[in-house]
Design a protein around this motif. Structure first.
Motif, PDB file in Angstrom:
ATOM      1  N   SER A  37       0.492  -1.175   0.054  1.00  0.00           N
ATOM      2  CA  SER A  37       0.247  -0.287   0.007  1.00  0.00           C
ATOM      3  C   SER A  37       0.844   1.433   0.283  1.00  0.00           C
ATOM      4  O   SER A  37       0.202   2.012  -0.193  1.00  0.00           O
ATOM      5  CB  SER A  37      -0.704  -0.343   1.796  1.00  0.00           C
ATOM      6  OG  SER A  37      -0.024   0.041   2.171  1.00  0.00           O
ATOM      7  N   HIS A  48      -4.865   3.788   0.906  1.00  0.00           N
ATOM      8  CA  HIS A  48      -6.417   4.348   0.796  1.00  0.00           C
ATOM      9  C   HIS A  48      -6.358   5.923   1.489  1.00  0.00           C
ATOM     10  O   HIS A  48      -5.650   6.307   1.937  1.00  0.00           O
ATOM     11  CB  HIS A  48      -6.157   2.699   2.564  1.00  0.00           C
ATOM     12  CG  HIS A  48      -5.222   3.288   3.479  1.00  0.00           C
ATOM     13  ND1 HIS A  48      -4.996   4.723   3.994  1.00  0.00           N
ATOM     14  CD2 HIS A  48      -4.229   2.931   3.973  1.00  0.00           C
ATOM     15  CE1 HIS A  48      -4.011   4.190   4.839  1.00  0.00           C
ATOM     16  NE2 HIS A  48      -3.011   3.828   4.581  1.00  0.00           N
ATOM     17  N   SER A  64     -14.907  -0.623   2.198  1.00  0.00           N
ATOM     18  CA  SER A  64     -14.815  -0.102   1.148  1.00  0.00           C
ATOM     19  C   SER A  64     -13.336  -0.105   0.646  1.00  0.00           C
ATOM     20  O   SER A  64     -13.531  -0.138  -0.878  1.00  0.00           O
ATOM     21  CB  SER A  64     -15.036   1.254   0.538  1.00  0.00           C
ATOM     22  OG  SER A  64     -14.568   1.800   1.441  1.00  0.00           O
ATOM     23  N   TYR A  65     -12.123   0.153   0.636  1.00  0.00           N
ATOM     24  CA  TYR A  65     -11.098   0.007   0.584  1.00  0.00           C
ATOM     25  C   TYR A  65     -10.912  -1.004   0.360  1.00  0.00           C
ATOM     26  O   TYR A  65      -9.643  -1.950  -0.921  1.00  0.00           O
ATOM     27  CB  TYR A  65     -10.090   0.912   1.687  1.00  0.00           C
ATOM     28  CG  TYR A  65      -8.825   0.586   0.788  1.00  0.00           C
ATOM     29  CD1 TYR A  65      -8.134   0.871  -0.236  1.00  0.00           C
ATOM     30  CD2 TYR A  65      -8.081  -0.179   1.522  1.00  0.00           C
ATOM     31  CE1 TYR A  65      -6.842   1.557  -0.443  1.00  0.00           C
ATOM     32  CE2 TYR A  65      -6.185   0.369   1.358  1.00  0.00           C
ATOM     33  CZ  TYR A  65      -5.773   0.473  -0.418  1.00  0.00           C
ATOM     34  OH  TYR A  65      -5.215   0.147  -0.293  1.00  0.00           O
ATOM     35  N   SER A  66     -10.949  -2.721   1.408  1.00  0.00           N
ATOM     36  CA  SER A  66     -10.450  -3.860   0.887  1.00  0.00           C
ATOM     37  C   SER A  66     -11.824  -4.142   0.210  1.00  0.00           C
ATOM     38  O   SER A  66     -11.297  -4.875  -1.117  1.00  0.00           O
ATOM     39  CB  SER A  66     -11.540  -4.493   2.371  1.00  0.00           C
ATOM     40  OG  SER A  66     -10.752  -4.345   3.726  1.00  0.00           O
ATOM     41  N   LYS A  67     -12.728  -3.942  -0.543  1.00  0.00           N
ATOM     42  CA  LYS A  67     -13.492  -4.276  -2.206  1.00  0.00           C
ATOM     43  C   LYS A  67     -12.312  -3.605  -3.076  1.00  0.00           C
ATOM     44  O   LYS A  67     -12.577  -4.390  -3.994  1.00  0.00           O
ATOM     45  CB  LYS A  67     -14.966  -4.462  -2.058  1.00  0.00           C
ATOM     46  CG  LYS A  67     -15.336  -4.669  -0.896  1.00  0.00           C
ATOM     47  CD  LYS A  67     -16.876  -3.914  -1.182  1.00  0.00           C
ATOM     48  CE  LYS A  67     -18.177  -4.237   0.054  1.00  0.00           C
ATOM     49  NZ  LYS A  67     -18.923  -4.075  -0.042  1.00  0.00           N
ATOM     50  N   ARG A  68     -11.804  -2.383  -2.586  1.00  0.00           N
ATOM     51  CA  ARG A  68     -11.573  -1.188  -4.094  1.00  0.00           C
ATOM     52  C   ARG A  68      -9.802  -3.053  -4.406  1.00  0.00           C
ATOM     53  O   ARG A  68      -9.502  -3.083  -5.380  1.00  0.00           O
ATOM     54  CB  ARG A  68     -11.000  -0.301  -3.647  1.00  0.00           C
ATOM     55  CG  ARG A  68      -9.779  -0.271  -4.904  1.00  0.00           C
ATOM     56  CD  ARG A  68      -9.323   1.637  -4.748  1.00  0.00           C
ATOM     57  NE  ARG A  68      -9.190   2.703  -5.188  1.00  0.00           N
ATOM     58  CZ  ARG A  68      -8.791   3.266  -4.861  1.00  0.00           C
ATOM     59  NH1 ARG A  68      -8.742   4.251  -4.296  1.00  0.00           N
ATOM     60  NH2 ARG A  68      -7.772   4.118  -6.276  1.00  0.00           N
ATOM     61  N   VAL A  69      -9.102  -3.433  -3.453  1.00  0.00           N
ATOM     62  CA  VAL A  69      -8.225  -3.891  -3.037  1.00  0.00           C
ATOM     63  C   VAL A  69      -8.640  -5.174  -3.795  1.00  0.00           C
ATOM     64  O   VAL A  69      -7.526  -5.812  -5.044  1.00  0.00           O
ATOM     65  CB  VAL A  69      -6.873  -3.560  -1.853  1.00  0.00           C
ATOM     66  CG1 VAL A  69      -6.702  -5.095  -2.469  1.00  0.00           C
ATOM     67  CG2 VAL A  69      -6.878  -2.903  -1.395  1.00  0.00           C
ATOM     68  N   ASN A  71     -10.952  -5.560  -5.895  1.00  0.00           N
ATOM     69  CA  ASN A  71     -11.004  -5.986  -7.272  1.00  0.00           C
ATOM     70  C   ASN A  71      -9.881  -5.684  -7.899  1.00  0.00           C
ATOM     71  O   ASN A  71      -9.304  -5.893  -8.835  1.00  0.00           O
ATOM     72  CB  ASN A  71     -11.798  -4.798  -7.452  1.00  0.00           C
ATOM     73  CG  ASN A  71     -13.219  -5.241  -6.842  1.00  0.00           C
ATOM     74  OD1 ASN A  71     -13.962  -5.999  -6.650  1.00  0.00           O
ATOM     75  ND2 ASN A  71     -13.923  -4.137  -6.920  1.00  0.00           N
ATOM     76  N   GLU A  72      -9.223  -4.883  -7.318  1.00  0.00           N
ATOM     77  CA  GLU A  72      -8.209  -4.389  -8.167  1.00  0.00           C
ATOM     78  C   GLU A  72      -7.106  -6.071  -8.123  1.00  0.00           C
ATOM     79  O   GLU A  72      -6.161  -6.429  -9.680  1.00  0.00           O
ATOM     80  CB  GLU A  72      -6.665  -3.536  -7.937  1.00  0.00           C
ATOM     81  CG  GLU A  72      -5.454  -3.882  -8.391  1.00  0.00           C
ATOM     82  CD  GLU A  72      -5.094  -1.647  -8.472  1.00  0.00           C
ATOM     83  OE1 GLU A  72      -3.640  -1.605  -8.750  1.00  0.00           O
ATOM     84  OE2 GLU A  72      -6.179  -0.752  -7.755  1.00  0.00           O
ATOM     85  N   ASN A  74      -7.731  -9.030  -7.186  1.00  0.00           N
ATOM     86  CA  ASN A  74      -8.127 -10.071  -8.365  1.00  0.00           C
ATOM     87  C   ASN A  74      -8.406 -11.403  -8.101  1.00  0.00           C
ATOM     88  O   ASN A  74      -7.946 -12.470  -8.977  1.00  0.00           O
ATOM     89  CB  ASN A  74      -9.066  -9.908 -10.327  1.00  0.00           C
ATOM     90  CG  ASN A  74      -9.809 -10.668 -10.469  1.00  0.00           C
ATOM     91  OD1 ASN A  74     -10.637 -10.969 -10.344  1.00  0.00           O
ATOM     92  ND2 ASN A  74     -10.079 -10.885 -11.922  1.00  0.00           N
TER      93      ASN A  74
END
Length: 398
Positions: A37, A48, A64-69, A71-72, A74
């Motif tokens: 990070s 973050h 929200s940040y965990s979901k973003r990470v 998704n990146e 994957n």
């Protein structure tokens, strides 16, 4: 088997351990990638969100940040996501996606609001006890500390829930496992692997003691909790009984308080303070630093989960003095065999121990150092440690 390692801190101990783990896994042919990070030579994730109110740790572990990470990155279903430190918020989300998660517990953040385990009667779940601990650490009123206690308890409950949802919890020492179990974490998921003992290219440093001075070395951060001030005060007392003592503190110049106490106690002729260097450079300079050192001192006042500096000093062929009864430290050092267990909380007792150790014949110090290296090599073989990690990954992948 694909493994992705997540790291959110550049703190020297955690970073060094994670970097070594990554390199060893690569050498073993594991399909592993590292994500950070912060700016690094690895895969750098979006930063973050920031918040002065909630703090960095809370924002890092936000949903929200965990979901973003996720998704990146994957990660595929059935792959391994290894959380190297305190990035716990991503665990339940990854598990829901069918990703197996492993989290390494290197410090006390899952079991202590202050990450220190210094308030013996605090359980991080009773308002009165947590409030009292907060007042002992901060200048706060009963009302304000009680409000913070409610926040602390909710935070610790969330951490416990997230960590407990991992596929495996990797404890870096026996004391970490024991404390986690005592706080209600799932025993069946906890596996002890001395991951902080991973080392690379730590050769024996030829022992060339100074003809005049008996030399101690303090190699940890110059923080109060690490015992540096107790050490300097004890050293000043021991020096009155043996004027041929010397203390080397690499990195000591980083702390204005350390510089001041050395000056105030008139120790500038006997205490050598130098600048701190990056970990990679420090490893290269170990021969230069330790060549004339007789004993390394690790006098932590807080309960340590482990100390990389102990392992590295032992591998370098130096006996190590550690705090008596201190968790992971006494797991590493055997008193009177390859080092010393000393009451570093009592400055006078600490000073007497330094004085008596300085009277030990150099030949015996050399033998203790050789035993330290032999014992460290036998107990903390890096190849075995990394194979244990791989075996854990395989068990989770089946």
């Amino acid at each position: 088997m694909r493994v992705r390692i997540l790291l959110e801190t550049r703190q020297r101990g955690v970073y060094a351990t994670t970097l070594l783990m990554y390199e060893f896994l690569k050498e073993k042919g594991i399909d592993v990638e590292m994500y950070t990070s912060f700016p690094s030579n690895f895969n750098v994730l979006p930063p973050h969100p920031k918040s002065k109110i909630f703090g960095e740790e809370t924002m890092l572990n936000s949903t929200s940040y965990s979901k973003r990470v996720l998704n990146e990155i994957n990660p595929e279903k059935g792959s391994i996501l290894h959380i190297a430190n305190a990035w716990h918020g991503i665990i339940p989300l990854a598990e829901k996606r069918g990703v197996k998660t492993v989290i390494t517990i290197q410090y006390w953040w899952p079991t202590c609001y202050f990450n220190s385990m210094t308030c013996n009667d605090c359980d991080c779940k009773t308002v009165s006890k947590v409030s009292r601990a907060i007042r002992s650490k901060k200048s706060k009123s009963l009302f304000t500390s009680s409000l913070e206690a409610f926040y602390a308890i909710r935070k610790m409950e969330r951490i416990k829930k997230n960590v407990s949802s991992a596929s495996a919890i990797l404890a870096v020492s026996k004391v970490v496992k024991d404390v986690l179990i005592s706080r209600g974490f799932p025993e069946e998921k906890i596996k002890v692997i001395n991951i902080n003992a991973l080392t690379k290219n730590i050769d024996y440093v030829p022992y060339n003691p100074n003809d005049k001075f008996f030399t101690f070395a303090y190699l940890s951060y110059p923080d109060r909790e690490k015992g540096i001030f107790n050490l300097v005060e004890a050293f000043a007392i021991a020096l009155k009984k043996n004027s041929n003592l010397r203390l080397k503190v690499p990195g000591g110049l980083e702390s204005k308080q350390v510089v001041k106490i050395v000056k105030d106690l008139e120790l500038t002729e006997h205490v050598i303070l130098t600048e701190r260097v990056p970990y990679e450079e420090y490893v290269k300079k170990m021969r230069e630093i330790l060549s004339d050192v007789d004993v390394v001192i690790v006098p932590s006042l807080n309960i340590d989960t482990w100390a990389r500096v102990v392992t590295e000093s032992m591998l370098s062929g130096r006996p190590v003095l550690v705090t008596k009864g201190n968790g992971g430290l006494v797991e590493q050092v055997t008193d009177g065999v390859d080092g010393f267990h000393v009451n570093t909380y009592d400055v006078k007792e600490f000073a007497e121990a330094l004085y008596k150790i300085s009277l030990i014949p150099r030949e015996e110090i050399k033998k203790m150092g050789e035993r330290a290296r032999a014992n460290a090599l036998a107990k903390y073989n890096s190849d075995k440690i990394i194979n244990d990690i791989i075996e854990l990954y395989k068990e989770l992948s089946e």
